[in-house]
Design an enzyme around this catalytic site. Structure first.
Site, PDB file in Angstrom:
ATOM      1  N   ASP A 186       2.916   0.106  -7.667  1.00 39.00           N
ATOM      2  CA  ASP A 186       1.681   0.094  -8.213  1.00 39.00           C
ATOM      3  C   ASP A 186       0.652   0.583  -7.342  1.00 39.00           C
ATOM      4  OD1 ASP A 186      -0.483  -1.122 -10.073  1.00 39.00           O
ATOM      5  OD2 ASP A 186      -0.948  -2.431  -8.314  1.00 39.00           O
TER       6      ASP A 186
ATOM      7  N   SER B  14      -3.395  -4.977 -11.613  1.00 42.91           N
ATOM      8  CA  SER B  14      -2.652  -6.244 -12.146  1.00 42.91           C
ATOM      9  C   SER B  14      -3.500  -7.050 -12.870  1.00 42.91           C
ATOM     10  CB  SER B  14      -2.198  -7.047 -10.897  1.00 42.91           C
ATOM     11  OG  SER B  14      -1.404  -6.336 -10.038  1.00 42.91           O
TER      12      SER B  14
ATOM     13  N   HIS C  43      -2.456   1.023  -9.612  1.00 43.42           N
ATOM     14  CA  HIS C  43      -2.953   0.059  -8.517  1.00 43.42           C
ATOM     15  C   HIS C  43      -3.787  -0.983  -9.464  1.00 43.42           C
ATOM     16  CE1 HIS C  43      -4.422  -0.791  -4.395  1.00 43.42           C
ATOM     17  NE2 HIS C  43      -4.495  -1.756  -4.834  1.00 43.42           N
TER      18      HIS C  43
ATOM     19  N   ARG D 151       0.908  -1.258  -0.240  1.00 44.95           N
ATOM     20  CA  ARG D 151       0.089   0.013   0.052  1.00 44.95           C
ATOM     21  C   ARG D 151       0.911   1.155  -0.037  1.00 44.95           C
ATOM     22  NH1 ARG D 151      -3.543  -2.886  -1.564  1.00 44.95           N
ATOM     23  NH2 ARG D 151      -5.603  -3.361  -0.668  1.00 44.95           N
TER      24      ARG D 151
ATOM     25  N   GLU E 121      -4.775   7.671  -4.148  1.00 50.87           N
ATOM     26  CA  GLU E 121      -5.136   7.145  -5.121  1.00 50.87           C
ATOM     27  C   GLU E 121      -6.656   7.597  -5.726  1.00 50.87           C
ATOM     28  OE1 GLU E 121      -4.655   2.848  -4.971  1.00 50.87           O
ATOM     29  OE2 GLU E 121      -2.739   2.953  -4.425  1.00 50.87           O
TER      30      GLU E 121
END
Length: 330
Positions: free
Chosen positions: A264, A290, A288, A240, A269
């Site tokens: 990521d 994958s 963020h 995070r 965010e």
């Protein structure tokens, strides 16, 4: 036997067959499917519900529910659910950690390969139609024979260790519990044994953060930790954003104290367009995200069904958060 009322969020990512299997696994009683954006419907359902299965984190509506005993949140990283009032109430909260572990491990390897080869520089040269051969290329290194330090040895950490070992890397791991080293890990460190991460930072060529965010791990990587890392080292953060002191990260990259970083996750965010991270040198950013595993929803469903069995049998639950996971800073 008293009937159990189960609250199911309508947006759970299941097809018709998976919904049928989930409902068949529920304890005897009533099932209430609810749109969680409808406050009145949620409030009415939570007057009766003992179990709630959600797509996202819980919120105050669920903490305050009078009969609720267990909430499952169908994702990993339950920081937002690890609230003080959850533990004060004794509410059981579980998640789907591990459903995307292999994909997250691949994401770490992607960042590692791209940064070790300085691939972004070659890609920019390609767009300029430039055959890029520069002296700095002599300083680039392959992953084989290098050391990866994995901070966090949960599902993603274990998946990452086997992939790093497949690249012929030495693997150092860190976690909370003093337990045998998982497959692919050459040396384990644990906070239970009074060990920290300093030795890993000093030895690792890649430092991969795949640990849960909690009060204990907030800003665990800052200026002091960057000073311990090799100048040739790379940081990858898939934990995070708040696990890393971002100001210290920007300084470390700008001043060349580490060679690169891939993130990521970040704070906040989405990242505002004027945030200094965008223009930080030798930094790769993904939003963020994958790639999805083809069986991710099936993996989630199996965890939920297993936990339903455990709940009814009074057994230890999978992926249950504890007060060690407390997050009071958000």
């Amino acid at each position: 036997m008293a009937e159990t009322v189960t609250f199911l969020s309508k947006d759970l990512p299941f097809d018709a067959d998976q919904w049928a299997r989930l409902e068949a696994a529920l304890p005897p009683g009533r099932i209430i499917k609810v749109d969680t954006s409808d406050d009145s419907a949620v409030s009415a359902a939570l007057e009766e519900a003992e179990i709630a299965i959600l797509k996202s984190d819980l919120d105050a509506r669920f903490v305050d529910a009078p009969r609720l005993k267990w909430v499952h949140c169908d994702h990993a990283g339950l920081t937002k659910s690890a609230r003080p009032e959850v533990f004060e109430k004794g509410l059981i909260v579980t998640g789907s950690a591990g459903r995307s572990g292999p994909a997250l491990a691949e994401h770490v390897m992607m960042f590692s390969l791209m940064l070790c080869a300085r691939y972004p520089d070659f890609y920019e040269a390609q767009k300029r139609h430039e055959w890029r051969r520069v002296p700095e290329m002599d300083d680039l290194f392959a992953l084989s024979g290098r050391t990866m330090g994995i901070i966090g040895m949960g599902n993603t950490g274990k998946a990452l260790a086997t992939r790093a070992k497949a690249f012929n890397m030495k693997v150092l791991g860190y976690r909370r519990r003093d337990e045998p080293a998982p497959e692919g890990v050459d040396r384990m460190y644990s906070s239970d044994k009074g060990e920290g991460i300093d030795e890993i930072l000093e030895q690792a060529d890649i430092v991969a953060l795949v640990i849960n965010l909690s009060d204990a791990t907030h800003h665990m990587i800052g200026a002091e930790q960057f000073a311990r890392m090799k100048r040739s080292a790379i940081l990858v953060n898939l934990a995070r954003g708040a696990v890393v002191d971002q100001d210290a990260l920007i300084a470390a990259l700008t001043e060349g104290r580490i060679a690169g970083a891939g993130i990521d996750v970040m704070t906040p965010e989405p990242l505002p367009e004027d945030h200094p991270l965008w223009d930080t040198p030798n930094l790769l950013i993904t939003p963020h995200f994958s790639a999805k595993l083809p069986d991710r929803s099936e993996r989630s469903l199996n965890m939920i069904i297993d936990n339903l069995r455990r709940y009814q049998a009074g057994q230890e639950m999978l992926n249950r958060i504890s007060e060690e996971d407390l997050w009071s800073k958000g």
